[in-house]
Scaffold this active site. Structure first.
Site, PDB file in Angstrom:
ATOM      1  N   GLU A 336       0.747  -1.148   0.162  1.00 44.80           N
ATOM      2  CA  GLU A 336       0.032  -0.046   0.104  1.00 44.80           C
ATOM      3  C   GLU A 336       0.795   1.338  -0.015  1.00 44.80           C
ATOM      4  OE1 GLU A 336      -2.905  -0.241   3.207  1.00 44.80           O
ATOM      5  OE2 GLU A 336      -3.689  -2.145   2.730  1.00 44.80           O
ATOM      6  N   GLU A 448      -6.547 -10.433  -1.458  1.00 41.49           N
ATOM      7  CA  GLU A 448      -7.131 -10.383  -0.375  1.00 41.49           C
ATOM      8  C   GLU A 448      -8.747  -9.930  -0.382  1.00 41.49           C
ATOM      9  OE1 GLU A 448      -5.573  -7.023   2.251  1.00 41.49           O
ATOM     10  OE2 GLU A 448      -3.645  -7.506   1.639  1.00 41.49           O
TER      11      GLU A 448
END
Length: 528
Positions: A336, A448
């Site tokens: 991220e 995810e």
């Protein structure tokens, strides 16, 4: 004449035998529909609406209070059921102080069947639905005029095989479908789930890969407060100390939980995605400060470079020098970065708004690649940049990975986190992003995945379209190597209130599970 008569008799006999053979063959090949039970308690059902009724759930039972006659409460089933294949519906309930009715509603919200006049202490009430509607909701209605309460424990549907929205893939699992074609079928789990024998067996039946939800993140390894040892002691403990590391102490790295997980994976034929090494979140702030102190100044970039190299190489060395390192096939090296903003220690040390050319991100991949190279694993273990909303920052991700790989390819590809909703993004938008990553020569893993939704039908349809899109890219030669669902079932998900996973509990698949399997067979793959 005699010859002709015998010939006709033989012909009649031949026709009779042929007819009998065809008859028995037809009888033997008619499929017998076996009955199956679809059982739900109120941990599996989703509140839909109420008029003059309130409720709470305890132990899977719904405790309902009615304000008067015809007051009603509705709950959504986790899947749509075909009543033409349903022979019996059974509610288990208690309503000794007033009569209640049990209702079934179709997908358009119309009443499809009803059973009136239940008034009893806890017992079963059964009825044949006598409808061919597709049902996805139940209702419980008061018939008495006074205030009273009822307890409804469960509802079960006796179905012929294939009677739900399920595609009849009774021999299909995530493991022998998507796991076979994409190589890895995965789920996010935690250590306590792996330690439970029943849960572990379920995991092994559907997945060949796991990702630890939290236990391999930096704060789990570093700890929330530092435990410092001398550099000489760290070297004796097998820690990697870079030549440019000029501090006198290093923090102890706690690998105990991770080691236990690696062993469980090794002994049970599971692989593991290592998540994650560098992340702006869940990394203790003291790791970036002088003396590893909670109130020290933030260190210089050169000091942090050495700390990062110490951390990454010690971490990875520990895995691959151990007895069970062979289970780790992929690492999320950086997580991220493009969404980090100015938060976290990495931005405090290296600065924020660095665009797609952040030096420390490239260094992180270099340190990880050095470690794989040392162990001869560069062709068998992949290094990923992992991020969310990848369909919004596709250009930036490709530019970032190109920067990381500007000298040589040390980042294999992109982890598409895929925390999705049925309302956003569109499947076409998601597919286009994945296609662009593949066109850029990158390996792609869905890392995810979960899909929030308003109802089970919407989720099932979205999952079908999503899986169909992914499989179409795979069939076209795309280097897609795994799908990891972020949790085992809805109530343990980080987005539990929105029922985002394929299972309503550990062993109860939802309509979306079967739609994922149907997408596989509809894509032309066979289940073996």
């Amino acid at each position: 004449m005699l010859h002709k008569r015998v010939g006709k008799q033989r012909k009649k006999l031949s026709l009779a035998v042929t007819f009998l053979l065809l008859f028995f063959t037809a009888v033997q090949t008619v499929p017998v529909k076996a009955a199956t039970e679809k059982y739900y308690n109120f941990n599996n059902l989703t509140y839909q609406s109420a008029w003059g009724a309130s409720y709470y759930v305890n132990g899977g039972s719904a405790y309902i209070s009615f304000e008067g006659q015809y007051r009603e409460i509705k709950f959504r089933l986790p899947e749509t059921l075909d009543m033409s294949q349903c022979t019996n519906v059974t509610f288990n309930a208690s309503s000794p102080n007033g009569q209640i009715a049990f209702k079934l509603y179709d997908t358009a919200g119309n009443q499809a069947a009803v059973k009136y006049n239940f008034n009893s202490s806890t017992s079963d009430v059964s009825f044949a639905p006598n409808t061919s509607a597709k049902v996805n909701s139940i209702g419980i209605m008061a018939q008495g005029t006074h205030w009273y309460s009822a307890v409804v424990n469960s509802v079960r549907f006796t179905m012929n095989d294939g009677g739900g929205s399920n595609p009849g893939t009774t021999d299909g699992t995530l493991l022998n479908t998507h796991g076979k074609t994409l190589k890895y079928s995965g789920a996010a789990v935690n250590y306590s789930q792996l330690r439970d024998a029943n849960t572990l067996n379920v995991i092994k039946s559907q997945y060949n890969s796991i990702t630890l939800e939290n236990e391999m993140k930096p704060d789990a390894i570093l700890g929330y407060s530092p435990n410092l040892i001398s550099v000489s002691q760290a070297k004796n403990n097998g820690y990697y100390i870079p030549s440019n590391y000029n501090e006198s102490t290093v923090p102890v790295l706690n690998f105990s939980t991770m080691d236990a997980v690696l062993r469980i994976c090794y002994e049970n034929g599971l692989k593991l995605r290592a998540h994650t090494l560098v992340w702006h979140a869940q990394t203790p702030d003291w790791f970036f400060r002088t003396g590893y102190s909670s109130n020290g100044a933030y260190v210089s970039q050169s000091v942090m470079d050495a700390r990062m190299e110490f951390f990454i190489k010690t971490y990875m060395n520990h895995v691959y020098l151990g007895n069970y390192g062979s289970v780790v096939y992929a690492w999320d090296v950086v997580n991220e970065y493009l969404h980090a903003g100015s938060s976290g220690g990495w931005a405090r040390v290296y600065g924020s708004n660095l665009g797609t050319s952040p030096s420390y991100v490239k260094k992180a991949f270099q340190y990880a690649y050095d470690c794989l190279s040392y162990f001869g694993l560069t062709n068998s273990v992949s290094l990923f940049y992992n991020d969310y909303n990848t369909y919004e920052v596709t250009d930036q991700i490709i530019s970032l990975v190109n920067f990381i790989n500007s000298d040589r390819k040390i980042c294999n590809g992109v982890g598409m986190q895929s925390h999705l909703a049925t309302s956003y993004p569109s499947v076409n938008s998601y597919k286009n992003a994945m296609q662009r990553f593949l066109n850029a020569g990158l390996e792609v893993q869905v890392t995810e995945l979960d899909v929030t939704n308003n109802n089970a039908n919407d989720q099932a349809n979205y999952v079908y379209n999503l899986m169909s899109a992914i499989l179409s890219l795979k069939k076209a030669g795309g280097n897609i190597t795994g799908i990891t669902w972020w949790g085992l079932y809805d109530s343990v998900s980080w987005r539990a209130s929105q029922n985002p996973l394929l299972f309503s509990n550990l062993t109860t698949p939802k309509a979306s599970y079967y739609s994922a399997l149907r997408a596989y067979t509809d894509a032309g793959y066979t289940i073996q």
